[in-house]
Motif scaffolding. Sequence first.
Motif, PDB file in Angstrom:
ATOM      1  N   GLY A  95       6.509 -12.814  -0.440  1.00 12.98           N
ATOM      2  CA  GLY A  95       5.120 -12.542  -0.803  1.00 12.98           C
ATOM      3  C   GLY A  95       4.245 -12.309   0.407  1.00 12.98           C
ATOM      4  N   ILE A  96       4.429 -13.103   1.448  1.00 16.18           N
ATOM      5  CA  ILE A  96       3.625 -12.942   2.660  1.00 16.18           C
ATOM      6  C   ILE A  96       3.944 -11.619   3.347  1.00 16.18           C
ATOM      7  CG2 ILE A  96       3.280 -13.875   4.986  1.00 16.18           C
ATOM      8  CD1 ILE A  96       3.513 -16.673   3.720  1.00 16.18           C
ATOM      9  N   VAL A  97       5.223 -11.261   3.425  1.00 14.13           N
ATOM     10  CA  VAL A  97       5.580  -9.985   4.052  1.00 14.13           C
ATOM     11  C   VAL A  97       5.034  -8.830   3.213  1.00 14.13           C
ATOM     12  CG1 VAL A  97       7.474  -8.499   4.793  1.00 14.13           C
ATOM     13  CG2 VAL A  97       7.592 -10.944   5.212  1.00 14.13           C
ATOM     14  N   ASN A  98       5.119  -8.928   1.896  1.00 11.61           N
ATOM     15  CA  ASN A  98       4.555  -7.877   1.045  1.00 11.61           C
ATOM     16  C   ASN A  98       3.053  -7.747   1.251  1.00 11.61           C
ATOM     17  OD1 ASN A  98       6.468  -6.404  -0.449  1.00 11.61           O
ATOM     18  ND2 ASN A  98       6.887  -8.188  -1.706  1.00 11.61           N
ATOM     19  N   LEU A  99       2.360  -8.866   1.349  1.00 14.17           N
ATOM     20  CA  LEU A  99       0.919  -8.800   1.587  1.00 14.17           C
ATOM     21  C   LEU A  99       0.624  -8.218   2.969  1.00 14.17           C
ATOM     22  CD1 LEU A  99      -0.238 -12.134  -0.080  1.00 14.17           C
ATOM     23  CD2 LEU A  99      -0.532  -9.798  -0.942  1.00 14.17           C
ATOM     24  N   GLY A 100       1.509  -8.446   3.934  1.00 18.80           N
ATOM     25  CA  GLY A 100       1.364  -7.821   5.243  1.00 18.80           C
ATOM     26  C   GLY A 100       1.584  -6.322   5.192  1.00 18.80           C
ATOM     27  N   LEU A 101       2.435  -5.869   4.284  1.00 16.80           N
ATOM     28  CA  LEU A 101       2.680  -4.426   4.125  1.00 16.80           C
ATOM     29  C   LEU A 101       1.478  -3.689   3.551  1.00 16.80           C
ATOM     30  CD1 LEU A 101       6.323  -4.308   2.725  1.00 16.80           C
ATOM     31  CD2 LEU A 101       5.496  -3.169   4.778  1.00 16.80           C
ATOM     32  N   VAL A 102       0.635  -4.394   2.831  1.00 12.00           N
ATOM     33  CA  VAL A 102      -0.506  -3.757   2.170  1.00 12.00           C
ATOM     34  C   VAL A 102      -1.431  -3.123   3.198  1.00 12.00           C
ATOM     35  CG1 VAL A 102      -2.547  -4.207   0.751  1.00 12.00           C
ATOM     36  CG2 VAL A 102      -0.372  -5.243   0.155  1.00 12.00           C
ATOM     37  N   ARG A 103      -1.599  -3.735   4.344  1.00  9.04           N
ATOM     38  CA  ARG A 103      -2.546  -3.268   5.364  1.00  9.04           C
ATOM     39  C   ARG A 103      -2.330  -1.805   5.739  1.00  9.04           C
ATOM     40  NH1 ARG A 103      -6.166  -2.005   8.832  1.00  9.04           N
ATOM     41  NH2 ARG A 103      -6.221  -2.904  10.896  1.00  9.04           N
ATOM     42  N   GLY A 104      -1.111  -1.362   5.849  1.00  7.68           N
ATOM     43  CA  GLY A 104      -0.852  -0.001   6.290  1.00  7.68           C
ATOM     44  C   GLY A 104      -0.526   0.984   5.191  1.00  7.68           C
ATOM     45  N   THR A 105      -0.372   0.496   3.952  1.00  5.19           N
ATOM     46  CA  THR A 105       0.089   1.402   2.896  1.00  5.19           C
ATOM     47  C   THR A 105      -0.737   1.343   1.626  1.00  5.19           C
ATOM     48  OG1 THR A 105       1.590  -0.294   2.058  1.00  5.19           O
ATOM     49  CG2 THR A 105       2.489   1.243   3.672  1.00  5.19           C
ATOM     50  N   PHE A 106      -1.891   0.684   1.635  1.00  5.68           N
ATOM     51  CA  PHE A 106      -2.535   0.361   0.362  1.00  5.68           C
ATOM     52  C   PHE A 106      -2.890   1.523  -0.559  1.00  5.68           C
ATOM     53  CE2 PHE A 106      -6.237  -0.613  -2.297  1.00  5.68           C
ATOM     54  CZ  PHE A 106      -5.574  -1.361  -3.229  1.00  5.68           C
ATOM     55  N   PRO A 107      -3.546   2.563  -0.155  1.00  2.00           N
ATOM     56  CA  PRO A 107      -3.894   3.540  -1.193  1.00  2.00           C
ATOM     57  C   PRO A 107      -2.678   4.207  -1.832  1.00  2.00           C
ATOM     58  CG  PRO A 107      -5.134   3.946   0.817  1.00  2.00           C
ATOM     59  CD  PRO A 107      -4.117   2.907   1.125  1.00  2.00           C
ATOM     60  N   ALA A 108      -1.577   4.249  -1.127  1.00  4.01           N
ATOM     61  CA  ALA A 108      -0.364   4.876  -1.654  1.00  4.01           C
ATOM     62  C   ALA A 108       0.297   3.968  -2.694  1.00  4.01           C
ATOM     63  CB  ALA A 108       0.605   5.138  -0.497  1.00  4.01           C
ATOM     64  N   PRO A 109       1.155   4.545  -3.529  1.00  2.00           N
ATOM     65  CA  PRO A 109       1.857   3.719  -4.525  1.00  2.00           C
ATOM     66  C   PRO A 109       2.678   2.581  -3.904  1.00  2.00           C
ATOM     67  CG  PRO A 109       2.109   6.034  -5.057  1.00  2.00           C
ATOM     68  CD  PRO A 109       1.429   5.972  -3.724  1.00  2.00           C
ATOM     69  N   ALA A 110       3.232   2.803  -2.714  1.00  2.00           N
ATOM     70  CA  ALA A 110       3.992   1.735  -2.056  1.00  2.00           C
ATOM     71  C   ALA A 110       3.083   0.557  -1.719  1.00  2.00           C
ATOM     72  CB  ALA A 110       4.664   2.264  -0.793  1.00  2.00           C
ATOM     73  N   GLY A 111       1.841   0.825  -1.353  1.00  2.00           N
ATOM     74  CA  GLY A 111       0.895  -0.237  -1.045  1.00  2.00           C
ATOM     75  C   GLY A 111       0.463  -1.008  -2.277  1.00  2.00           C
TER      76      GLY A 111
END
Length: 190
Positions: free
Chosen positions: A20-36
């Motif tokens: 969960g923490i790593v996924n939340l860290g991924l949000v920073r660089g990918t959020f508007p995209a579906p992956a984010g």
Amino acid sequence: MNARPPLLRVLLGFSLLGAGIVNLGLVRGTFPAPAGVLALMLGAAETAAALPTLAGTAPRRASPTALGRLAVGSLVLASVAQAAFAVAPGATLGPAVTATAALQLAAAGAVGILTRSAPPGAATTTAQSVDVAPHPGRHSTASLGALFLGAVLISTVATFGLSGTEAAEHAVPHGQHHLPDIPGLHQHHP
């Protein structure tokens, strides 16, 4: 009575929290995209599921076997979906997605072990029915060692995953924190 510590449940909670923490860290660089969006939803869900798992609370109305099957399927599907989103534009899997997938698959394995049921008619032998412990301290020491090793392994994978996020690129390295230059404080800096 079985006084064994809930080793797998705690390691499951650690795996979910790490993913969960790593996924939340991924949000920073990918959020508007579906992956984010997927990373945000998974990060929130995994973190929210980790807390009651670590606390030892379970849903009262759901069947543990059905809930376990749903959790295993969801975790495996989430890891495959994240990997597919990561490689879809022609890129390779980065450390964050690799670590997240590893933690999700570890959590799926732990859920599978914790919620598996014996086949109908099979004789079950549990630790409760076989209560032979000539050295009670030996089991708790082994469980504590296994818990420590599992926690170190999970935190290592989560740290590796976090290092590959955009949020980590903007982090200040240790030892480089300092006070701003304020007049009159120049003589106090080491």
